[in-house]
Design a protein around this motif. Structure first.
Motif, PDB file in Angstrom:
ATOM      1  N   GLU A  84     -44.312 -29.269  13.582  1.00 39.85           N
ATOM      2  CA  GLU A  84     -43.101 -29.566  14.325  1.00 39.85           C
ATOM      3  C   GLU A  84     -42.077 -30.163  13.363  1.00 39.85           C
ATOM      4  O   GLU A  84     -42.415 -30.921  12.457  1.00 39.85           O
ATOM      5  N   ALA A  85     -40.825 -29.784  13.510  1.00 40.01           N
ATOM      6  CA  ALA A  85     -39.768 -30.348  12.674  1.00 40.01           C
ATOM      7  C   ALA A  85     -39.593 -31.820  13.015  1.00 40.01           C
ATOM      8  O   ALA A  85     -39.845 -32.233  14.152  1.00 40.01           O
ATOM      9  N   PRO A  86     -39.205 -32.629  12.025  1.00 41.04           N
ATOM     10  CA  PRO A  86     -39.069 -34.072  12.294  1.00 41.04           C
ATOM     11  C   PRO A  86     -38.154 -34.384  13.468  1.00 41.04           C
ATOM     12  O   PRO A  86     -38.322 -35.414  14.127  1.00 41.04           O
ATOM     13  N   TRP A  87     -37.164 -33.542  13.732  1.00 45.99           N
ATOM     14  CA  TRP A  87     -36.227 -33.812  14.822  1.00 45.99           C
ATOM     15  C   TRP A  87     -36.653 -33.151  16.140  1.00 45.99           C
ATOM     16  O   TRP A  87     -35.906 -33.152  17.102  1.00 45.99           O
ATOM     17  N   GLN A  88     -37.858 -32.567  16.158  1.00 49.97           N
ATOM     18  CA  GLN A  88     -38.364 -31.957  17.388  1.00 49.97           C
ATOM     19  C   GLN A  88     -39.779 -32.453  17.670  1.00 49.97           C
ATOM     20  O   GLN A  88     -40.739 -31.671  17.721  1.00 49.97           O
ATOM     21  N   PRO A  89     -39.973 -33.754  17.849  1.00 48.45           N
ATOM     22  CA  PRO A  89     -41.315 -34.288  18.081  1.00 48.45           C
ATOM     23  C   PRO A  89     -41.872 -33.828  19.424  1.00 48.45           C
ATOM     24  O   PRO A  89     -41.129 -33.491  20.352  1.00 48.45           O
ATOM     25  N   GLY A  90     -43.192 -33.811  19.492  1.00 49.64           N
ATOM     26  CA  GLY A  90     -43.846 -33.461  20.751  1.00 49.64           C
ATOM     27  C   GLY A  90     -44.273 -32.018  20.859  1.00 49.64           C
ATOM     28  O   GLY A  90     -44.988 -31.655  21.807  1.00 49.64           O
ATOM     29  N   ARG A  91     -43.866 -31.160  19.925  1.00 51.43           N
ATOM     30  CA  ARG A  91     -44.248 -29.736  20.011  1.00 51.43           C
ATOM     31  C   ARG A  91     -45.654 -29.501  19.504  1.00 51.43           C
ATOM     32  O   ARG A  91     -46.304 -28.522  19.870  1.00 51.43           O
ATOM     33  N   GLY A  92     -46.115 -30.363  18.631  1.00 47.90           N
ATOM     34  CA  GLY A  92     -47.437 -30.186  18.058  1.00 47.90           C
ATOM     35  C   GLY A  92     -47.414 -29.269  16.849  1.00 47.90           C
ATOM     36  O   GLY A  92     -46.532 -28.419  16.704  1.00 47.90           O
ATOM     37  N   ASP A  93     -48.373 -29.451  15.964  1.00 47.96           N
ATOM     38  CA  ASP A  93     -48.488 -28.635  14.758  1.00 47.96           C
ATOM     39  C   ASP A  93     -49.441 -27.470  14.985  1.00 47.96           C
ATOM     40  O   ASP A  93     -50.368 -27.561  15.790  1.00 47.96           O
ATOM     41  N   ILE A  94     -49.211 -26.377  14.261  1.00 48.02           N
ATOM     42  CA  ILE A  94     -50.095 -25.204  14.323  1.00 48.02           C
ATOM     43  C   ILE A  94     -50.847 -25.117  13.004  1.00 48.02           C
ATOM     44  O   ILE A  94     -50.235 -24.945  11.944  1.00 48.02           O
ATOM     45  N   ASN A  95     -52.154 -25.238  13.056  1.00 48.58           N
ATOM     46  CA  ASN A  95     -52.993 -25.179  11.863  1.00 48.58           C
ATOM     47  C   ASN A  95     -53.204 -23.720  11.464  1.00 48.58           C
ATOM     48  O   ASN A  95     -53.713 -22.925  12.244  1.00 48.58           O
ATOM     49  N   LEU A  96     -52.819 -23.378  10.229  1.00 53.56           N
ATOM     50  CA  LEU A  96     -52.933 -21.996   9.750  1.00 53.56           C
ATOM     51  C   LEU A  96     -54.093 -21.800   8.780  1.00 53.56           C
ATOM     52  O   LEU A  96     -54.213 -20.741   8.164  1.00 53.56           O
TER      53      LEU A  96
END
Length: 302
Positions: A84-96
């Protein structure tokens, strides 16, 4: 007092290590696009570290590589994330998935699938994030930002549209078949040779061709040797007719001596009727004299 000090040490020791993060300041983010007919590169410099770079070679899909002039990250493994971009918190990261990190200027090259998902994440406003785990347990992060990515990606796609259909590793060897048993090049054979010819014209350093003619075992050995010679000559004539100098071509013919498959059925015999074509980069002082060689090893200057 000593007991309080030891208690504080115990608390700090139990806290997770803080990750060292490399990231360019938002106002300094830039993407650059470079390339030619052979390779396109889409790069974001990373302050105090190096760069993250998407690389697409002719004939292949893109990979992502991390380049560094900072010796702090070397060895161990890393996890790739579309974060997630620093200015878009809460979306979660996608592990690749993970990559093995080396110690040279290029720390790793991702798979094509990982690179494609990183690009998709950037288009969706995500940040490529590399989380590195050193062998001593330390953690470092390298982050790219999606600022202005769409415009740069459009320029990158324009570069990709001009890439050759194949790269040197893909084009340097081919088998030209003669499934009907004759000596004439069919449409499929000409199409293969045209791809090789186009690459030679695009890359003048590829300046030599080696031809090896072959036959099945249907006739006697003398007839088969002559058929393999005439098939190789047909390929040579194609190149010569399209501007390749005869001095750039070495031709050999082997008759039935080197089958790809046992000559036990129609399909196998068709496979064995062929000319193997090999492109090379030969320095001017190393160029062989033009020659035609028979299966017996005798050679005559053409």
């Amino acid at each position: 007092m000593r007991q309080r000090y030891l208690a504080l040490l115990s608390v700090f020791a139990s806290l997770p290590a803080m990750a060292l993060t490399f990231q360019t300041r938002l106002e300094s983010i830039e993407w650059t696009v470079e390339g030619d007919k052979f390779e396109c590169r889409l790069t974001q410099p990373i302050a105090d570290f190096g760069s993250g770079e998407f690389v697409r070679r002719a004939g292949e899909q893109a990979t992502f590589r991390l380049k560094a002039y900072n010796p702090m990250i070397a060895g161990g493994s890393a996890t790739l994330l579309a974060a997630e971009a620093p200015w878009q918190p809460g979306r979660g990261d996608i592990n690749l998935g993970s990559v093995k990190v080396g110690s040279g200027d290029v720390l790793f090259n991702s798979s094509q699938l990982q690179a494609g998902r990183l690009i998709g994440g950037l288009m969706d406003g995500r940040s490529p994030l590399i989380r590195h785990y050193s062998r001593d347990g330390g953690v470092s992060e390298v982050r790219l930002l999606p600022v202005s990515f769409s415009k740069a990606y459009a320029d990158y796609q324009a570069c990709v549209a001009k890439l050759l259909p194949m790269n040197y590793e893909q084009v340097k060897q081919a088998e030209v078949g003669f499934p009907g048993g004759g000596i004439d090049l069919d449409a499929q054979a000409k199409a293969k040779l045209q791809v090789m010819l186009s690459f030679m014209k695009a890359d003048p350093t590829v300046n030599h061709i080696e031809l090896d003619g072959h036959s099945d075992n249907s006739g006697n050995r003398l007839t088969n040797r002559d058929l393999s010679r005439r098939r190789a000559l047909a390929v040579m004539d194609f190149f010569k007719a399209n501007g390749v100098q005869e001095s750039q071509i070495t031709m050999r013919f082997h008759g039935e001596r080197y089958p790809l498959a046992p000559n036990t059925n129609t399909a196998n015999r068709a496979r064995n009727r062929r000319v193997n074509v090999h492109l090379e980069r030969v320095a001017p002082t190393d160029k062989p004299a033009p020659q035609v060689s028979s299966a017996s090893g005798a050679a005559t200057t053409s």
